[in-house]
Write an enzyme that holds these catalytic residues in place. Sequence first.
Site, PDB file in Angstrom:
ATOM      1  N   GLU A 177      45.081  45.971  64.033  1.00 58.55           N
ATOM      2  CA  GLU A 177      46.439  45.878  63.493  1.00 58.55           C
ATOM      3  C   GLU A 177      46.649  46.789  62.287  1.00 58.55           C
ATOM      4  O   GLU A 177      47.154  46.369  61.243  1.00 58.55           O
ATOM      5  CB  GLU A 177      46.761  44.415  63.176  1.00 58.55           C
ATOM      6  CG  GLU A 177      46.736  43.560  64.443  1.00 58.55           C
ATOM      7  CD  GLU A 177      47.194  42.127  64.243  1.00 58.55           C
ATOM      8  OE1 GLU A 177      47.774  41.837  63.188  1.00 58.55           O
ATOM      9  OE2 GLU A 177      46.966  41.316  65.144  1.00 58.55           O
ATOM     10  N   GLU A 420      47.015  28.664  68.932  1.00 60.52           N
ATOM     11  CA  GLU A 420      46.370  29.430  67.862  1.00 60.52           C
ATOM     12  C   GLU A 420      44.987  28.809  67.663  1.00 60.52           C
ATOM     13  O   GLU A 420      44.886  27.593  67.494  1.00 60.52           O
ATOM     14  CB  GLU A 420      47.215  29.343  66.581  1.00 60.52           C
ATOM     15  CG  GLU A 420      46.570  29.987  65.368  1.00 60.52           C
ATOM     16  CD  GLU A 420      46.238  31.469  65.572  1.00 60.52           C
ATOM     17  OE1 GLU A 420      47.169  32.257  65.788  1.00 60.52           O
ATOM     18  OE2 GLU A 420      45.042  31.809  65.515  1.00 60.52           O
ATOM     19  N   HIS A 488      46.750  37.129  71.535  1.00 60.86           N
ATOM     20  CA  HIS A 488      46.955  37.875  70.284  1.00 60.86           C
ATOM     21  C   HIS A 488      45.635  37.943  69.525  1.00 60.86           C
ATOM     22  O   HIS A 488      44.828  37.011  69.600  1.00 60.86           O
ATOM     23  CB  HIS A 488      48.032  37.202  69.427  1.00 60.86           C
ATOM     24  CG  HIS A 488      49.416  37.546  69.877  1.00 60.86           C
ATOM     25  ND1 HIS A 488      50.408  37.962  69.011  1.00 60.86           N
ATOM     26  CD2 HIS A 488      49.960  37.581  71.106  1.00 60.86           C
ATOM     27  CE1 HIS A 488      51.504  38.215  69.692  1.00 60.86           C
ATOM     28  NE2 HIS A 488      51.272  37.989  70.971  1.00 60.86           N
ATOM     29  N   GLU A 489      45.445  39.054  68.824  1.00 59.08           N
ATOM     30  CA  GLU A 489      44.212  39.292  68.033  1.00 59.08           C
ATOM     31  C   GLU A 489      42.939  39.308  68.876  1.00 59.08           C
ATOM     32  O   GLU A 489      41.842  39.141  68.351  1.00 59.08           O
ATOM     33  CB  GLU A 489      44.046  38.262  66.905  1.00 59.08           C
ATOM     34  CG  GLU A 489      45.111  38.311  65.838  1.00 59.08           C
ATOM     35  CD  GLU A 489      46.317  37.451  66.162  1.00 59.08           C
ATOM     36  OE1 GLU A 489      47.441  37.887  65.893  1.00 59.08           O
ATOM     37  OE2 GLU A 489      46.146  36.343  66.682  1.00 59.08           O
ATOM     38  N   GLU A 507      48.407  41.338  72.486  1.00 58.87           N
ATOM     39  CA  GLU A 507      48.945  42.001  71.300  1.00 58.87           C
ATOM     40  C   GLU A 507      47.953  43.113  70.928  1.00 58.87           C
ATOM     41  O   GLU A 507      48.128  44.251  71.331  1.00 58.87           O
ATOM     42  CB  GLU A 507      49.113  41.000  70.162  1.00 58.87           C
ATOM     43  CG  GLU A 507      49.667  41.617  68.894  1.00 58.87           C
ATOM     44  CD  GLU A 507      49.465  40.726  67.688  1.00 58.87           C
ATOM     45  OE1 GLU A 507      48.358  40.203  67.499  1.00 58.87           O
ATOM     46  OE2 GLU A 507      50.422  40.565  66.914  1.00 58.87           O
ATOM     47  N   GLU A 513      55.814  41.856  64.191  1.00 64.78           N
ATOM     48  CA  GLU A 513      55.664  40.955  63.036  1.00 64.78           C
ATOM     49  C   GLU A 513      55.501  41.739  61.728  1.00 64.78           C
ATOM     50  O   GLU A 513      55.933  41.291  60.672  1.00 64.78           O
ATOM     51  CB  GLU A 513      54.488  39.995  63.249  1.00 64.78           C
ATOM     52  CG  GLU A 513      53.138  40.684  63.383  1.00 64.78           C
ATOM     53  CD  GLU A 513      51.995  39.737  63.750  1.00 64.78           C
ATOM     54  OE1 GLU A 513      52.242  38.573  64.070  1.00 64.78           O
ATOM     55  OE2 GLU A 513      50.841  40.188  63.718  1.00 64.78           O
TER      56      GLU A 513
HETATM   57  C1  NOJ Z   1      49.670  36.111  64.736  1.00 64.41           C
HETATM   58  C2  NOJ Z   1      50.447  36.384  65.968  1.00 64.41           C
HETATM   59  O1  NOJ Z   1      50.478  37.755  66.243  1.00 64.41           O
HETATM   60  C3  NOJ Z   1      51.829  35.816  65.781  1.00 64.41           C
HETATM   61  O2  NOJ Z   1      52.646  36.171  66.859  1.00 64.41           O
HETATM   62  C4  NOJ Z   1      51.710  34.328  65.612  1.00 64.41           C
HETATM   63  O3  NOJ Z   1      52.976  33.797  65.379  1.00 64.41           O
HETATM   64  C5  NOJ Z   1      50.794  33.972  64.460  1.00 64.41           C
HETATM   65  N1  NOJ Z   1      49.576  34.669  64.558  1.00 64.41           N
HETATM   66  C6  NOJ Z   1      50.496  32.485  64.395  1.00 64.41           C
HETATM   67  O4  NOJ Z   1      49.726  32.120  65.503  1.00 64.41           O
HETATM   68 CA    CA Z   2      48.925  39.575  65.202  1.00 64.46          CA
END
Ligand code: NOJ
Ligand code: CA
Length: 718
Positions: A177, A420, A488-489, A507, A513
């Site tokens: 990122e 998450e 994501h991540e 992502e 973001e």
């Molecule tokens: C990072 C993610 O890229 C984002 O989309 C998400 O809202 C937050 N983490 C919380 O999980």
């Molecule tokens: Ca992210």
Amino acid sequence: MLQIYWGKKTALLFFVFASTFWLQAQEITSPDKNLSLKFELKDGGIPSYQLTYKQKPVIKPSSLGLELQNMNSFMDGFTVSNTAQSTFDENWYPVLGEEKTIRNHYNELVVTLAQPKNNNRFIRIRFRLFNDGLGFRYEFPKQNDLSYFVIKEERTEFQLAGNHKIFWIPGDYDTNEYAYTTSKISEIPSLMKKATIEINAQCPLKELSVQTPSMMKSDDGLYINIHEAGLINYPAMYLEVDAKTNKMMSHLAPDALGAKGYMQTDAQTPWRTIVVSDKATDILASKLILNLNEPTSYKDVSWIKPVKFIGIWWEYFVAGRSTWAFGKENNVKLTDDFTKLTPNGKHGATTERAKEYIDFASKNGFDAILIEGWNIGWEDWIGNWKEEVFDYVTPYPDFDVKAVHEYAASKGVKIIMHHETSGSATNYERRLDRAFEYMNDNGYDAVKTGYVGKIIPRGEHHDGQWMVNHYINVAKRAADYKIMIDSHEAVRPTGLNRTFPNWIAQESARGTEFESMGGLAPDHTTILPFTRLMGGPMDYTPGIFQTDLSYYGTGSTQRVNTTLVKQLAYYVTMYSPLQMAADIPGNYERFPDAFQFIKDVAVDWDNSYILEAEPGDYITIARKAKGKNEWFLGGITDENSRTANISFDYLPAGKSFIATIYADAKEANWKENPQKYTVTKFIVNSKTKLKQYLAPGGGVAISIKEANSSELKGLKKL
Ligand code: NOJ
Ligand code: CA
């Protein structure tokens, strides 16, 4: 003794040539003869390869090999014991994609290398040469003297032919990122410090290095992209940079003990890929990385569907009116009674808010809504390297899962689950089956996963072999439950969406973001398709109409660095079968004529046409919607205004169509005047040509539909 290897003859795999005579040096060309790959053993039995494109060197002679832990290396002392060449040509049909049909056409060279000094231990190197580039990998067949081994470092070299322009982000074991830097290779050392000081830097490599996909352009106009395909049971690869000699060298993500891959024969590395052309558009059109991945073994893929969605999400980043967390407390445990928390009064994922979003989704034809912050644990989710942050099955007291799903179902809308993990992959794996059962029980068919923060098992990295296997395990397990994944991540993609088609997007790059956290440079999205998206679809979360974030009166002075129209164009230029309309519904209601494009645009395609492209400057792409006579076009520019040259020759000849053109107004500008645009309708046909103005930081979006004669009345021809 040398022997001739007669390749397996199947309907599609034709044996072409094998010889014991030219063993030490082998050459193959691409089917169109533009590319040529030469393999040879250098003095000392060191494997080496070189690649040329239309007689120009792309990779000059470069060594191949691996160092092992506590074992003799696979670096030298080799003799060639076998070679085999073959040709492959086949069409295949991705479940979701940019093209309905993909041609997988290559010439292959397999070299078997033995090490007489190590009991004739042997490996294979398999090269596949396509019209759009080269893929190669190391293979470790089962044999008497090799079963288990641990990789110390892979030593694959890429000796570039010059001091190319390069679009790069720093090598980091835990994140992609970063903002991009554009420079010469020789300038990387002096720019590295600046490029690495970012709020998200997690574990930058000590060695001078860049991430892949790495996009380069030579002074004589060659576009070169280095990445990998089929990253399975192996760590991700970075490129160490020798800025004096223009040499790149593989560097793998280590595990907690510093090792770089635990192997057991039969085994192989991922493919190392070099996509090359003298046209930038060919790089974006390349399907080499997908082609090098294995076909899916899933028998039923009918449940894997494209998804256009909205979400309780952007308001967490900008409006300040809501939070993921329900309680005021900042030190909670999963075993606490969350119904006893003191409400912070700003919780976003309430039953009531969910219903409002469901109404909006249903009214405007969205498939789904993502709801983040629905489950307990967000009061204390980040920064403490905690094992047990979430349980994935317990909603907050003000979120009624059953009621929300019943309401959504009655309106024909799906809810996207959010998991998450805050980096605690161990906790997630333990709870995965229950979490997926819970999704099945409540009617969820897709989940956005997240890995913010440091990984548990402690000492592992996002890009290491352990986590690579974790993400794949999650995707495979999800398939058992007919669940689609948007991670994501996670480690950046390598075309595995061919093999695991329910892993529909990722992502793994700097997405929207960051427009609320410092902003993205206006050229960022002209680079991403040439870098991150080479590996697979990105959940970029486009569609922000309210670009000046001071609008919310929450003290933010941030702004999204695009015009409104550029946000529309992203639905075409940033390929993903999972696309979010990320802004808050109220902002779409303020610009209904522009919102129409988001409502109409397809996310799964029969064909894609890369009309114009230059990394860092501009991209114009047209695509035909899957199974429909509808086309959508997106064009974007960087901080400079430009005139896009738009052709329509992909339309069926001899027919008239209605084109709705969403354009930046003359006075529009990403900085001062991002929301000024025009929407106009014209008649077009396959011969129409359009010169379209794009404002600084701007874009263009066009939808094209078949029309009957009454609809065409009153419209002008373009
Ligand atoms: C990072 C993610 O890229 C984002 O989309 C998400 O809202 C937050 N983490 C919380 O999980
Ligand atoms: Ca992210």
